[in-house]
Design a protein around this motif. Sequence first.
Motif, PDB file in Angstrom:
ATOM      1  N   UNK A 128       4.602 -21.215 -25.935  1.00  0.00           N
ATOM      2  CA  UNK A 128       4.287 -22.468 -25.478  1.00  0.00           C
ATOM      3  C   UNK A 128       4.601 -23.743 -26.541  1.00  0.00           C
ATOM      4  N   UNK A 129       4.970 -23.342 -27.535  1.00  0.00           N
ATOM      5  CA  UNK A 129       5.805 -23.893 -29.263  1.00  0.00           C
ATOM      6  C   UNK A 129       6.698 -24.016 -28.700  1.00  0.00           C
ATOM      7  N   UNK A 130       7.903 -23.432 -28.231  1.00  0.00           N
ATOM      8  CA  UNK A 130       9.385 -22.600 -28.371  1.00  0.00           C
ATOM      9  C   UNK A 130       9.767 -24.427 -27.178  1.00  0.00           C
ATOM     10  N   UNK A 131       8.535 -24.140 -25.987  1.00  0.00           N
ATOM     11  CA  UNK A 131       9.092 -25.486 -25.384  1.00  0.00           C
ATOM     12  C   UNK A 131       8.378 -27.153 -25.282  1.00  0.00           C
ATOM     13  N   UNK A 132       7.324 -26.750 -26.063  1.00  0.00           N
ATOM     14  CA  UNK A 132       7.171 -27.828 -27.000  1.00  0.00           C
ATOM     15  C   UNK A 132       8.324 -28.523 -27.882  1.00  0.00           C
ATOM     16  N   UNK A 133       8.683 -27.547 -28.903  1.00  0.00           N
ATOM     17  CA  UNK A 133       9.964 -28.025 -29.123  1.00  0.00           C
ATOM     18  C   UNK A 133      11.298 -29.156 -29.302  1.00  0.00           C
ATOM     19  N   UNK A 134      11.346 -28.053 -27.364  1.00  0.00           N
ATOM     20  CA  UNK A 134      12.995 -28.558 -26.594  1.00  0.00           C
ATOM     21  C   UNK A 134      12.197 -30.112 -25.849  1.00  0.00           C
ATOM     22  N   UNK A 138      14.291 -33.281 -27.279  1.00  0.00           N
ATOM     23  CA  UNK A 138      15.297 -33.864 -25.314  1.00  0.00           C
ATOM     24  C   UNK A 138      14.471 -35.732 -26.196  1.00  0.00           C
ATOM     25  N   UNK A 139      12.907 -35.870 -26.437  1.00  0.00           N
ATOM     26  CA  UNK A 139      12.482 -37.417 -26.281  1.00  0.00           C
ATOM     27  C   UNK A 139      13.482 -37.308 -27.437  1.00  0.00           C
ATOM     28  N   UNK A 140      13.152 -36.852 -29.369  1.00  0.00           N
ATOM     29  CA  UNK A 140      13.953 -37.315 -29.827  1.00  0.00           C
ATOM     30  C   UNK A 140      15.236 -38.258 -29.314  1.00  0.00           C
TER      31      UNK A 140
END
Length: 206
Positions: A128-134, A138-140
């Motif tokens: 979950x946290x790895x996917x969230x960071x990705x 991307x958003x950044x």
Amino acid sequence: MGKHSEKKKNKNVNSKLIFLVIIILCTICGMIKGFKNLNIKSKEPQKAVEQFCIELKRINKNEVNKYVEYEKLLSSLDEMLLTNNSPKVEEIEKLLFKDIEWNIKQAEIKEESATVTIELTNIDFKNIMIELMKKIVTQKAIQKEITTDIALEKLYEVLNESNNNKVTTTQDITLYKEKNNWRIEINENLVNLIYPGISDVVTALN
């Protein structure tokens, strides 16, 4: 006269035997009741853990708070879940715990504390946290500032995806007595049990 005395003697003997049987039966009943009460008390910590898991899955916060400080448990994943009033937070909470399954293995009980071994299955929070960071990276790239509202939206997206793997972990959790109620201590074991894989992410970030 002799027969009358013998009958009286036999009657006294019978009365004493009946009285002795009654005493023995009362003692046995008392022991059985004592063992039952002891057995009930020995299962109280397991029942507390069982009820905690049930209410956590239901997101029944008032009931969860009887066993553990819900907000503290929630913030151990991320403090933004407490500091933001977004409607998404409530939806995220449901997704965090809706799939938990558990099996209480054993308990070691002392007078004022207990250790309960529990096997619990939940979504893999490492993933979950790895996917969230990705998603955030991307958003950044699109917009420089990532607000908590955006972070919560991305967390909701990740949690809502159907391909989240599940992980089963076994931990010893600690309980303590507070005003005759069993409460669960929020420590590393409990956090790793409820959010399996989160410690790997924390270690990697550190």
